[in-house]
Design an enzyme around this catalytic site. Structure first.
Site, PDB file in Angstrom:
ATOM      1  N   ASP A   1     -10.303 -19.747 -11.807  1.00 15.17           N
ATOM      2  CA  ASP A   1      -9.414 -20.588 -11.027  1.00 15.17           C
ATOM      3  C   ASP A   1     -10.113 -20.851  -9.697  1.00 15.17           C
ATOM      4  OD1 ASP A   1      -7.026 -21.912 -10.203  1.00 15.17           O
ATOM      5  OD2 ASP A   1      -6.466 -20.115  -9.092  1.00 15.17           O
TER       6      ASP A   1
ATOM      7  N   CYS B   1       0.858  -1.189   0.000  1.00 12.55           N
ATOM      8  CA  CYS B   1       0.000   0.000   0.000  1.00 12.55           C
ATOM      9  C   CYS B   1       0.889   1.232   0.000  1.00 12.55           C
ATOM     10  CB  CYS B   1      -0.954   0.003   1.197  1.00 12.55           C
ATOM     11  SG  CYS B   1      -0.139   0.180   2.791  1.00 12.55           S
TER      12      CYS B   1
END
Length: 792
Positions: free
Chosen positions: A508, A102
């Site tokens: 997936d 971040c």
């Protein structure tokens, strides 16, 4: 209860707290830490007055640990010659780290490393995971700077393609300078033009008029020939290849406006059009910049593979000593030593006893794989439990990891059919318009030669493809803003257009439809043994063992304590709980039974309990799949896990098409088979092994917690784990397609109306410029409607 005692995760890295967690008193109260390393990192951050990091961050840092990391090899001159380059006052190197998640992480890294002696400049980018370090080797070695980085939980890796990154930054700065000059020129040019346009009665003295015109000429010249150089160079390339495109029309219109204005200035004519030239360049540069930024994302994709490769390898010499060498010095036949938690440097054959390796990078397996002596281990896989040795069989470009890289690059080179069709249409449009302009000029030369050039210029100006050029990128920019509010970031310019036409979506399993941590599915106790007691014994054994499956028991309260805990490589864990020795792990290790894939608890001879693990379906997976079904999409599941697990998972979610034991090549082949049937395929994944199919699908989405390369290979990246963002993104994409069609329809209709008017001599060049600006405004305002598209 004490605040630190209530915490279940490390204050620094977010890992589950062990029984012997470290508790430290900070300014805002006591906090728990998983190890002394994380506690020391938090203490340094607090003492350095950087405590705002914990308040500002949106993701946790990496685990620091207590193991000493030898970073001395970073000071090797051969490595610095290859990866660093000289700058004024020292050297510069670009690194990667996988813990910077971040903006607060980037802020902390910059502040912390700038406090190290000898460091001149630090640039950390949380999006790409890159850290650029400028330091003076005479004052401090690079290893000392990186030691501070590692002590905060950010492990350094070499960044591949450093030269390519420098070239990308240089090109970006050049584009910003071009736009800045064009913007300034447009403002000043419009001021000069306004003074001239307001002279309705031609009362301005010729000297004053000529002064304004020559000032406009000086302003316009750098805009046309420097800022507009990409269009001029593009026209030259198109003419050389005999493929006339948009750059030819843009450059032709700009040069005609410029040289016609210069001619009128020299002969003292009535009108000049410098303002049209600078405005064309500025607006079209902005549109081109949006497209260029989207394309530049691809330059960082392959670099992310560097996270899977160690910077150095530990090589065993003939006399049994160990030496640290750069990866390039590792040769076939060498014996590499791989510590627990480290990546395998190259493909090889395991020499020691059984070891566990995390192979999700290459195979898609969600669980670590046990390897025995003689088995092949692959570069980039992670040794999970105990030190191991491997004899190298493949290095460099021959490793499976390098093959995966080439597979990603090959898949990314595949261009969608619609893009090629659009290029062909654009080329024909330009050629047709130029032919019309020639015909109009010839006609006016016969009818009124004095107006032939002015009418032709007005025709080119009014039909200048500003609206056409802005219609797509402006709509995409507005749509990207709406997607950002949804938590979806697009990394490819035409991702939304393709997503809008998707007919099939392939998921997936691990980390996408399921959480990324295994959970307990069932507990079966034997011979009257208490199930709760079995669970607490298992949790006590697993808590401090650092076993790959330990997270499945992390939620169990610490009722019992285990002592003399020992990890048996490839088998399980044994220890003493309440005075009795227990084992947990494989059936043959813990209970003397045949291995069935489950986790068993026993004393080595007799079973006490059997634990079945499974991956938890994300809470909103069912709702998201139902929304996709309502949108008319067919859903498929393609996973590298076992057939039974995949079939069960698909059945619970109502997915008919389930495919198990899929390698990256198999997933890509499945997608290609759907595409061969005329389907438009969207792929959703999170693992690095998903990168080839993410790149090969028509459009792809990557989860926020996925591997860096998966995110770079994907066309869209979700910044949160909420699957409902996928149908919402498709809704935005379909609205974007509608707006783009409306914009293109307007641009076409505008040209169909404006071209006859201009050809008839009813439009002057300055009115044509206003018409062009108005047309651009219409498509821009229409595109801005997409900013309200924040819900499905």
């Amino acid at each position: 209860m004490h605040a630190a005692a209530q915490a279940t995760a490390c204050h620094h890295c977010g890992e589950p707290l062990p029984a012997n967690a470290v508790v430290a008193d900070d300014h805002d109260g006591p906090h728990g830490y998983c190890c002394e390393g994380c506690a020391a990192a938090a203490r340094w951050i607090r003492d350095a007055d950087l405590g705002d990091y914990y308040r500002l961050r949106t993701a946790t840092a990496g685990r620091v640990g207590t193991d000493d990391i030898d970073l001395s090899a970073w000071d090797r001159e051969d490595l610095l010659r290859e990866h660093a380059h000289a700058v004024e006052g020292g050297r510069r190197i670009t690194l990667l780290t996988d813990g910077m998640r971040c903006a607060a992480c980037a802020w902390l890294i910059q502040k912390a490393l700038m406090r190290e002696p000898g460091v001149a400049d630090i640039t950390a980018n949380a999006v790409t995971g890159r850290i650029r370090i400028e330091w003076d080797p005479a004052r401090t070695p690079l290893s000392h700077v990186l030691q501070r980085l590692a002590s905060l939980g950010y492990r350094p890796y070499l960044a591949g393609g450093d030269a390519r990154e420098r070239a990308r930054i240089t090109e970006r700065n050049r584009w910003l300078l071009r736009i800045g000059i064009a913007g300034l020129g447009t403002l000043q040019g419009m001021m000069m033009a306004e003074a001239l346009y307001l002279d309705f009665d031609n009362q301005m003295p010729p000297a004053t008029r000529d002064f304004f015109r020559w000032i406009a000429f000086l302003i316009t010249t750098p805009v046309v020939f420097y800022s507009g150089w990409p269009f001029l160079a593009g026209m030259w390339r198109e003419l050389r290849t005999r493929h006339v495109g948009m750059d030819t029309l843009i450059a032709t219109s700009t040069l005609l406006a410029y040289f016609a204005s210069l001619y009128e200035t020299l002969r003292g004519g009535l009108h000049v059009w410098y303002d049209a030239a600078v405005m064309f360049v500025f607006l079209l540069l902005l549109a081109r910049m949006l497209e260029q930024r989207a394309r530049n994302v691809a330059s960082a994709q392959v670099d992310a593979l560097a996270r899977a490769r160690p910077a150095f390898a530990t090589r065993e010499t003939a006399d049994g000593r160990r030496e640290t060498v750069p990866l390039s010095e590792l040769a076939v036949g060498d014996v590499a030593c791989i510590a627990a938690g480290e990546s395998v440097p190259a493909d090889g054959v395991l020499l020691d006893a059984d070891a566990w390796f995390e192979e999700s990078l290459l195979t898609g397996e969600s669980q670590p794989v046990r390897k025995s002596a003689g088995d092949v281990v692959y570069a980039g896989t992670v040794n999970r439990e105990s030190p191991a040795r491997a004899r190298i069989t493949c290095t460099g470009q021959d490793t499976r990891l390098s093959q995966l890289t080439r597979l990603v690059e090959d898949a990314q080179s595949h261009r969608p059919r619609l893009a090629r069709i659009a290029d062909g249409i654009g080329s024909r449009f330009v050629i047709g318009l130029l032919l019309v302009a020639v015909a109009v000029y010839a006609g006016w030369r016969m009818y009124d030669p004095s107006r032939a050039f002015e009418v032709t210029l007005a025709l080119l100006v009014i039909s200048c493809p500003c609206a056409l050029s802005l219609s797509v990128p402006t709509a995409l920019a507005a749509a990207h803003g709406a997607l950002a509010r949804l938590g979806v970031l697009a990394t490819r310019a035409d991702a939304l257009e393709t997503l809008a036409g998707a007919t099939d979506i392939v998921f997936d399993k691990t980390g996408t439809l399921s959480s990324d941590r295994p959970t307990l599915a069932s507990i079966e106790a034997f011979d009257g043994f208490d199930r709760d007691l079995a669970l607490h014994i298992a949790a006590a054994l697993e808590r401090d063992a650092n076993h790959p499956l330990a997270t499945a028991f992390a939620h169990v309260d610490a009722v019992h304590a285990a002592s003399n805990v020992n990890t048996v490589t490839g088998q399980g864990v044994e220890g003493v709980v309440d005075g009795r020795r227990w084992r947990i792990g494989r059936a043959d290790f813990a209970a003397g039974h045949d291995d069935d894939g489950a986790i068993w608890l026993g004393d080595g001879q007799q079973a006490a309990a059997r634990f079945t693990l499974h991956e938890t379906i994300r809470a909103d997976a069912g709702q998201a799949l139902a929304s996709l079904d309502a949108l008319g999409l067919s859903t498929h599941l393609s996973s590298g896990d076992a057939r039974e697990a995949v079939a069960t998972f698909a059945s619970r979610l109502g997915i008919a098409g389930a495919h198990a034991r899929q390698r990256p090549e198999d997933k890509l082949a499945f997608v290609r088979s759907l595409q061969s049937e005329g389907r438009v395929v969207a792929m959703v994944g999170d693992g690095l092994n998903d990168a080839p199919v993410l790149a090969g699908a028509d459009v792809s989405l990557a989860m926020d917690s996925g591997a860096a390369l998966a995110q770079r290979a994907a066309d869209l990246v979700m910044t949160g784990p909420t699957l409902s963002r996928i149908p919402a993104a498709i809704t935005v994409a379909r609205r974007t397609r509608t707006v783009i069609r409306q914009n293109l329809g307007w641009a076409l209709g505008y040209n169909l109306l404006a071209i006859p008017l201009a050809a008839a001599g009813l439009v002057t060049p300055w009115i044509a410029a206003l018409g062009m600006a108005g047309s651009s405004l219409v498509v821009t305002l229409n595109a801005l409607r997409l900013t309200r598209s924040t819900t499905p």
